[in-house]
Motif scaffolding. Sequence first.
Motif, PDB file in Angstrom:
ATOM      1  N   UNK A  81     -13.929 -21.253   1.283  1.00  0.00           N
ATOM      2  CA  UNK A  81     -14.080 -21.097  -0.170  1.00  0.00           C
ATOM      3  C   UNK A  81     -13.913 -19.641  -0.580  1.00  0.00           C
ATOM      4  N   UNK A  82     -14.509 -18.725   0.168  1.00  0.00           N
ATOM      5  CA  UNK A  82     -14.371 -17.300  -0.144  1.00  0.00           C
ATOM      6  C   UNK A  82     -12.914 -16.867  -0.010  1.00  0.00           C
ATOM      7  N   UNK A  83     -12.240 -17.326   1.030  1.00  0.00           N
ATOM      8  CA  UNK A  83     -10.834 -16.983   1.222  1.00  0.00           C
ATOM      9  C   UNK A  83      -9.981 -17.561   0.100  1.00  0.00           C
ATOM     10  N   UNK A  84     -10.271 -18.777  -0.310  1.00  0.00           N
ATOM     11  CA  UNK A  84      -9.509 -19.412  -1.388  1.00  0.00           C
ATOM     12  C   UNK A  84      -9.730 -18.693  -2.718  1.00  0.00           C
ATOM     13  N   UNK A  85     -10.980 -18.355  -3.021  1.00  0.00           N
ATOM     14  CA  UNK A  85     -11.284 -17.713  -4.301  1.00  0.00           C
ATOM     15  C   UNK A  85     -10.746 -16.286  -4.387  1.00  0.00           C
ATOM     16  N   UNK A  86     -10.718 -15.582  -3.268  1.00  0.00           N
ATOM     17  CA  UNK A  86     -10.206 -14.206  -3.294  1.00  0.00           C
ATOM     18  C   UNK A  86      -8.700 -14.158  -3.093  1.00  0.00           C
ATOM     19  N   UNK A  87      -8.081 -15.287  -2.826  1.00  0.00           N
ATOM     20  CA  UNK A  87      -6.634 -15.324  -2.648  1.00  0.00           C
ATOM     21  C   UNK A  87      -6.174 -14.630  -1.389  1.00  0.00           C
ATOM     22  N   UNK A  88      -6.961 -14.636  -0.346  1.00  0.00           N
ATOM     23  CA  UNK A  88      -6.590 -13.985   0.901  1.00  0.00           C
ATOM     24  C   UNK A  88      -6.567 -12.475   0.782  1.00  0.00           C
ATOM     25  N   UNK A  89      -7.333 -11.937  -0.139  1.00  0.00           N
ATOM     26  CA  UNK A  89      -7.337 -10.502  -0.399  1.00  0.00           C
ATOM     27  C   UNK A  89      -7.782  -9.695   0.815  1.00  0.00           C
TER      28      UNK A  89
END
Length: 62
Positions: A21-29
């Motif tokens: 979820x964190x990776x998805x929400x940050x867009x792989x930032x």
Amino acid sequence: MDLGMWIFWGAIVTLLAGCYIVDFLTGGKYSLKAQEKSLNRNSRVADSLRQVGRNDHQKGPF
């Protein structure tokens, strides 16, 4: 024993879902690029060499 199994696997699934979820929400930032990886590696090598130098100077002749 059954409750321990549920707690263990529940924690693993929660951790993996949270990471996704964190990776998805940050867009792989937070994924490191090749240049950043090489810079991190170079700084680790330099730090290792400094540590070796410190240890060599701290030891006496005996």
